[in-house]
Design a protein around this motif. Structure first.
Motif, short mmCIF file in Angstrom:
data_model
loop_
_atom_site.label_atom_id
_atom_site.label_comp_id
_atom_site.label_asym_id
_atom_site.label_seq_id
_atom_site.Cartn_x
_atom_site.Cartn_y
_atom_site.Cartn_z
N GLY A 286 2.95 4.50 -8.19
CA GLY A 286 3.47 4.40 -9.54
C GLY A 286 4.94 4.76 -9.67
N ARG A 287 5.53 5.28 -8.59
CA ARG A 287 6.95 5.66 -8.63
C ARG A 287 7.80 4.86 -7.64
NH1 ARG A 287 8.49 10.62 -7.14
NH2 ARG A 287 6.78 10.93 -5.66
N THR B 139 0.85 -1.18 0.00
CA THR B 139 0.00 0.00 0.00
C THR B 139 0.89 1.24 0.00
OG1 THR B 139 -1.85 1.11 1.11
CG2 THR B 139 -0.21 0.07 2.53
N TYR B 140 0.46 2.27 -0.71
CA TYR B 140 1.30 3.45 -0.92
C TYR B 140 0.52 4.73 -0.67
CZ TYR B 140 4.23 0.09 -3.40
OH TYR B 140 5.01 -0.99 -3.73
N ALA B 141 1.25 5.74 -0.24
CA ALA B 141 0.68 7.08 -0.22
C ALA B 141 0.44 7.52 -1.65
CB ALA B 141 1.63 8.05 0.48
N GLU B 142 -0.59 8.34 -1.84
CA GLU B 142 -0.95 8.75 -3.19
C GLU B 142 0.21 9.42 -3.91
OE1 GLU B 142 -4.49 7.05 -3.76
OE2 GLU B 142 -3.58 8.43 -5.20
N PHE B 143 1.02 10.17 -3.19
CA PHE B 143 2.05 10.98 -3.83
C PHE B 143 3.24 10.15 -4.31
CE2 PHE B 143 4.50 10.71 0.00
CZ PHE B 143 3.62 10.92 1.06
N ASP C 155 11.73 5.56 -7.98
CA ASP C 155 11.99 5.95 -9.37
C ASP C 155 11.32 7.29 -9.66
OD1 ASP C 155 11.45 2.51 -10.17
OD2 ASP C 155 13.38 3.54 -9.96
N ASN C 156 11.80 7.94 -10.72
CA ASN C 156 11.24 9.22 -11.13
C ASN C 156 11.13 10.18 -9.95
OD1 ASN C 156 10.10 11.16 -12.79
ND2 ASN C 156 8.02 10.35 -12.60
N LEU C 157 12.23 10.32 -9.24
CA LEU C 157 12.24 11.14 -8.04
C LEU C 157 12.00 12.61 -8.36
CD1 LEU C 157 15.09 9.29 -6.19
CD2 LEU C 157 12.85 9.79 -5.20
N LYS C 158 11.33 13.28 -7.44
CA LYS C 158 11.01 14.69 -7.57
C LYS C 158 11.67 15.45 -6.41
CE LYS C 158 6.46 13.44 -9.43
NZ LYS C 158 5.00 13.60 -9.28
#
Length: 120
Positions: free
Chosen positions: A65-66, A58-62, A83-86
């Motif tokens: 997918g990353r 389970t993941y936080a929305e933010f 991945d695809n770090l911001k």
């Protein structure tokens, strides 16, 4: 249970990092595990969790997918592939043994944290 994180560092936006968490003590195979993060001046926030088998992530929305959480009971390790770090992912990341899986997830044990810095 003792938890020790590693793998943090400096990365450019769009890049990847894999955090590792080594566990010792306790009955690691039975625990649900998670990752949280915290920036100065803000509360620690939930990032991801997996159940005792490493399944049902389970993941936080933010981070959906990353980021990908995984658990290796044989090696007593927890991982967070990012991945695809911001730039907004910059934080101290903490590994945890958690409970409340399927509901409000809360931590029982924490690691010391590892710094992740994403440059834009």
């Amino acid at each position: 249970v003792q938890l020790v994180e590693s793998g943090g560092g400096l990365v450019q936006a769009g890049g990847s990092l894999r955090l590792s968490c080594a566990a010792s003590g306790g009955t690691f195979w039975a625990y649900s595990v998670g990752w949280f993060r915290q920036v100065p001046g803000k509360e620690r926030e939930f990032v991801a969790a997996a159940d005792w088998s490493g399944g049902n992530p389970t993941y936080a929305e933010f981070v959906k997918g990353r980021f990908t959480i995984s658990k290796d009971n044989d090696k007593k390790m927890v991982y967070l592939q990012m991945d695809n770090l911001k730039s907004e992912d910059t934080a101290v990341y903490y590994c945890a043994v958690v409970h409340g899986y399927g509901g409000p997830i809360q931590a029982d044990y924490w690691g010391q944290g590892t710094q992740v810095t994403v440059s834009s």
